[in-house]
Scaffold this active site. Structure first.
Site, PDB file in Angstrom:
ATOM      1  N   ARG A  52      15.965 -10.964   4.528  1.00  6.79           N
ATOM      2  CA  ARG A  52      14.646 -10.348   4.648  1.00  6.79           C
ATOM      3  C   ARG A  52      14.510  -9.209   3.643  1.00  6.79           C
ATOM      4  NH1 ARG A  52      14.047  -6.285   7.802  1.00  6.79           N
ATOM      5  NH2 ARG A  52      15.363  -7.085   9.485  1.00  6.79           N
ATOM      6  N   TYR A 105     -13.183 -13.754  -2.118  1.00 10.73           N
ATOM      7  CA  TYR A 105     -12.637 -14.918  -1.423  1.00 10.73           C
ATOM      8  C   TYR A 105     -12.772 -14.718   0.081  1.00 10.73           C
ATOM      9  CZ  TYR A 105      -8.887 -17.642   0.753  1.00 10.73           C
ATOM     10  OH  TYR A 105      -8.154 -18.448   1.584  1.00 10.73           O
ATOM     11  N   ASP A 177      -6.950  -9.375  -8.109  1.00 11.61           N
ATOM     12  CA  ASP A 177      -6.481 -10.695  -7.705  1.00 11.61           C
ATOM     13  C   ASP A 177      -6.591 -11.602  -8.931  1.00 11.61           C
ATOM     14  OD1 ASP A 177      -6.212 -13.319  -6.788  1.00 11.61           O
ATOM     15  OD2 ASP A 177      -7.146 -12.894  -4.859  1.00 11.61           O
ATOM     16  N   LYS A 202      -1.312 -21.408  -5.615  1.00  8.24           N
ATOM     17  CA  LYS A 202      -2.264 -22.035  -6.517  1.00  8.24           C
ATOM     18  C   LYS A 202      -1.617 -22.340  -7.869  1.00  8.24           C
ATOM     19  CE  LYS A 202      -5.193 -21.228  -3.113  1.00  8.24           C
ATOM     20  NZ  LYS A 202      -4.580 -20.194  -2.275  1.00  8.24           N
TER      21      LYS A 202
END
Length: 382
Positions: A52, A105, A177, A202
């Protein structure tokens, strides 16, 4: 080796991805481990103790991302929204304000208005192309201007250097972004931005086979805060997902060139269709943000949106009629996708100031043969 002066295609293949010291493997191994043996109490081997906190495969990806975006440090997360959430909680406190694009978005809008707002964040949607409106919205509590350029799905453009100046004059951060453009087409930090965020699901992953996100920063103090919150909150990118994104990044340049070439062919075709009432694409000279895109981006990318005569029912008929384009909600993969944003990707902004037109269709143009894609759209349009 220091890849700083190398071209982006070279950095995409080599930065953070040196051959394995033990075996010579030219591809970064998948370290599918949660725990690392320590050389005595507190004696960490190369800094690893628990995955982690850090994992060698994730480290390789983060080094690659920092190199590609020309930032100081990068952090890989389980999704783009996890990356966004962790960054905002690192940069803001209750009572702070964030300026959001008027056509952000839908998932980001939902996170900011339904989750972070309840945490105590004030969110103000503003058309970022209107710099006077942005200045008017800034207050002494503004901590972040959140920018998407191009936006999803209207493909609006924002002037990154101008927004950076406004943010910095107010003592705020500009976060961009960069999912649609990718670092191959646009590097916001070199234009004045402080933070870059990606949905690596993406274009960076590029093969529709992983979900991941990233934050890249250019400030060590902010980086330390994000590192703390990444470990404390735990929304990390797993080693296999990190490996898949690294695999995708290697071909980013050639893929983005092909995405853009195909998109330009499709835009040309859509301009000849009587069924199409408007095409949204930064490469069009009459697109409102064309000049900004030409200044900031290497090319205009692979995303196209268009509106059709006949309203929402006709738009839904068209998206269901394609055969090469797959009806689906994501983007950025090698395969072409088509969708109806009003009730798919942007259903969360219905009835809000960010609501998208109900006759809008969005295309994520893949790397198939352009003639096949055009023939598919021609038949679907009728």
């Amino acid at each position: 080796m220091d890849w700083t002066e190398s071209g982006i295609e070279t950095r995409a293949i080599h930065a953070g991805q040196e051959p394995d010291a033990q075996t010579g493997a030219v591809v970064v191994p998948i370290y599918a481990t949660s725990t690392y043996a320590q050389d005595g109490v507190g004696g960490l081997r190369q800094g690893y103790e628990y995955s982690r906190t850090g994992n060698p495969t994730r480290t390789a990806l983060e080094e690659s991302l920092a190199s590609l975006e020309v930032g100081k440090r990068a952090f890989a997360f389980g999704s783009g929204l996890a990356a966004t959430d962790t960054f905002i909680r690192s940069a803001c406190k209750q009572g702070d304000e964030v300026i959001l694009p008027i056509d952000a978005y839908g998932g980001s809008y939902r996170l900011f208005t339904k989750v972070l707002a309840e945490w105590g964040l004030k969110v103000t949607p503003v058309p970022l192309s209107d710099l006077d409106a942005v200045r008017a919205a800034v207050t002494d509590k503004t901590r972040v201007i959140w920018c998407e350029t191009p936006t999803n799905p209207m493909l609006s453009l924002a002037d990154i250097p101008a927004l950076a100046q406004i943010a910095h004059e107010a003592g705020a951060l500009l976060a961009v972004d960069n999912t649609f453009a990718t670092p191959y087409l646009q590097r916001p930090i070199t234009l004045g931005a402080d933070v870059v965020v990606h949905s690596m699901t993406k274009y960076l992953g590029g093969h529709s086979d992983t979900v991941a996100g990233a934050v890249i920063v250019n400030d060590d103090v902010l980086a330390d805060k994000i590192a703390f919150h990444q470990n404390a909150i735990g929304a990390i990118c797993g080693p296999f997902d990190a490996w898949l994104v690294l695999r995708g990044i290697k071909t980013l340049g050639v893929r983005m060139d092909r995405h853009a070439e195909n998109a330009e062919r499709i835009v040309e075709f859509l301009g000849t269709s009587a069924k199409v009432t408007k095409v949204h694409y930064p490469g069009l000279p009459d697109h409102p943000g064309h000049d900004i895109a030409a200044k900031q981006m290497k090319n205009f990318g692979g995303m196209v949106s268009f509106q059709v005569a006949g309203g929402p029912e006709e738009a839904k008929r068209i998206v269901a009629a394609t055969k090469v384009f797959t009806l689906g909600e994501s983007l950025g993969g090698v395969e072409s996708l088509i969708e109806f944003p009003a009730t798919m990707t942007h259903a969360s902004v219905a009835g809000s100031p960010l609501e998208v037109p109900d006759d809008l269709i969005r295309l994520s143009v893949g790397i198939e043969t352009a003639d096949d894609l055009i023939a598919d759209l021609r038949e679907a349009l009728g």
